[in-house]
Design an enzyme around this catalytic site. Structure first.
Site, PDB file in Angstrom:
ATOM      1  N   ASP A  20      -4.863  -6.233   6.353  1.00  0.00           N
ATOM      2  CA  ASP A  20      -6.128  -5.689   5.856  1.00  0.00           C
ATOM      3  C   ASP A  20      -7.097  -6.834   5.582  1.00  0.00           C
ATOM      4  OD1 ASP A  20      -8.014  -3.998   4.876  1.00  0.00           O
ATOM      5  OD2 ASP A  20      -6.968  -3.507   3.014  1.00  0.00           O
TER       6      ASP A  20
ATOM      7  N   LYS B  97       4.938 -14.203   4.121  1.00  0.00           N
ATOM      8  CA  LYS B  97       5.171 -14.985   2.912  1.00  0.00           C
ATOM      9  C   LYS B  97       6.658 -14.855   2.560  1.00  0.00           C
ATOM     10  CE  LYS B  97       3.190 -17.532  -0.254  1.00  0.00           C
ATOM     11  NZ  LYS B  97       2.382 -18.736  -0.020  1.00  0.00           N
TER      12      LYS B  97
ATOM     13  N   ASP C  32      -0.757 -18.436   3.995  1.00  0.00           N
ATOM     14  CA  ASP C  32      -1.802 -19.337   3.485  1.00  0.00           C
ATOM     15  C   ASP C  32      -2.126 -20.419   4.519  1.00  0.00           C
ATOM     16  OD1 ASP C  32       0.822 -19.857   2.838  1.00  0.00           O
ATOM     17  OD2 ASP C  32       0.442 -20.617   0.831  1.00  0.00           O
TER      18      ASP C  32
ATOM     19  N   TYR D 230       0.821  -1.207   0.000  1.00  0.00           N
ATOM     20  CA  TYR D 230       0.000   0.000   0.000  1.00  0.00           C
ATOM     21  C   TYR D 230       0.864   1.269   0.000  1.00  0.00           C
ATOM     22  CZ  TYR D 230      -3.979  -3.030   1.209  1.00  0.00           C
ATOM     23  OH  TYR D 230      -4.956  -4.001   1.216  1.00  0.00           O
TER      24      TYR D 230
END
Ligand code: NAI
Length: 346
Positions: free
Chosen positions: A236, A178, A212, A131
């Protein structure tokens, strides 16, 4: 400012916002007043309401009031459709460097969902990651977005999460990441979290999950989690995912916190479909106000704030358990009737 003077009330900027914002703000003020919460509100414009009055979407005077009081309570703001308008929320976060987005997620009696006993907090880095707003069109048909991670921001959010965990008597921080794919950016994020854990908060438990797998485990059993720490995009998404586990955005509070300033907000939108009909559920803004009172109690060392917060929380828990609900939760109470039900249980 009121500072540490425990005899006077704390001045807080109130941004009712748009749509149902003014209705739920009125309800929350009434409940806070009934609970003898030691706050006074300085009401300021933001959103379409500000634009329609001839001012900016987020007037500089509103930002100044938040800076001056250090604390704000914010209702939902409509983002105007069309080019050139940024969301009020993003403007507030960026202008005031509110780097920690904090979303407590807790099961409520009377709001049945697939899960029971959920009690976790999502702490999201609010200023960078994907972002960052740095986007490019490399050539026709090829666009990029830059994911930014800085050591400074990663360390600061990790410290915030560990400090919060220790202060609140919580047990464990789990980072979702990740870093197996984004070795540099997410790699930095987890390195900073590990460093803060090892050097400053070894008493707090620490864990990491690839996002995940983390999401899978979350939906299998959210009660296994305590404080979740994530970079911007993951936080988010995961904070709404978690809100869904306890009944949705209408029953979770939100806050955006910086070094000196904190803005507490209802995270749902301005609900134009029911605005002005007296049907809106004030719970999310009320829960945000309770968070705000605890923040004031802690920062200004004023136990009256915590006492009022506890009174309100106990009352809305009783009201919900008694089946007192607005239409969005399957009940038939108006905003006013629900507010009165909470006040009656104080
Ligand atoms: P929304 O959250 O306003 O509405 C979605 C659905 O939930 C609607 O059916 C609405 O009636 C219902 N709802 C939401 N809050 C409720 C409440 N407190 N009580 C009862 N029902 C409630 O989302 P939508 O329709 O996507 O957005 C409407 C406007 O709100 C847009 O302009 C959007 O930009 C803005 N928005 C502002 C946010 C903020 O300021 N934090 C967050 C999300 C959207």
């Amino acid at each position: 400012m009121n500072g540490n003077d425990v005899q006077s009330n704390h001045l807080v900027a109130l941004l009712p916002g748009d749509g149902i914002g003014p209705e739920i703000s009125r309800a929350v003020r009434k409940i806070l007043s009934a609970a003898h919460a030691p706050v006074e509100f300085d009401v300021r414009l933001a959103g379409m309401t500000a634009l329609e009055s001839g001012d900016d979407l987020l007037p500089e005077s509103t930002l100044d009031a938040i800076r001056e009081h250090g604390v704000a309570l914010k209702g939902p703001c409509t983002t105007p459709v069309g080019e050139g308008f940024r969301s009020v929320n993003v403007l507030i976060r960026k202008s005031l460097d509110l780097y920690a987005a904090v979303r407590p997620v807790r099961s409520l009696d009377g709001v049945p969902t697939r899960y029971e006993g959920v009690d976790l907090v999502v702490v999201r880095e609010n200023t960078e990651g994907l972002y960052s707003g740095v986007e490019n069109e490399i050539t026709d048909g090829v666009v990029t977005t830059l994911k930014v991670a800085t050591e400074k921001a990663c360390l600061r959010i990790a410290r915030w999460a560990f400090d919060f965990t220790r202060r609140r008597g919580r047990k464990k921080v789990t980072v979702f990441h990740k870093a197996n794919i984004m070795k540099l950016t997410d790699g930095l994020f987890i390195r900073c979290a590990r460093q803060v854990h090892e050097e400053e908060y070894p008493d707090v438990e620490y864990g990491e999950l690839i996002i995940d797998a983390g999401c899978m485990r979350l939906v299998q059993d959210p009660t296994r989690f305590d404080v979740l720490l994530m970079e911007n995009l993951y936080g988010d998404v995961a904070s709404d995912l978690c809100a869904g586990m306890v009944g949705g955005l209408g029953v979770v509070p939100g806050s955006n916190i910086g070094e000196k300033i904190a803005v507490f907000e209802a995270v749902h939108g301005s609900a134009p479909d029911i605005a002005g009909q007296g049907l809106a559920n004030p719970m999310a803004l009320l829960m945000s106000a309770v968070m705000m009172l605890h923040h004031l109690g802690e920062k200004r060392d004023d136990p009256r704030c915590d006492e009022a917060a506890d009174r309100i929380k106990a009352a809305y828990n009783r009201a919900m358990a008694d089946g007192m609900k607005t239409g969005d939760l399957g009940g038939d109470l108006t905003t006013d009737a629900f507010s009165q039900a909470v006040i009656d249980r104080m």
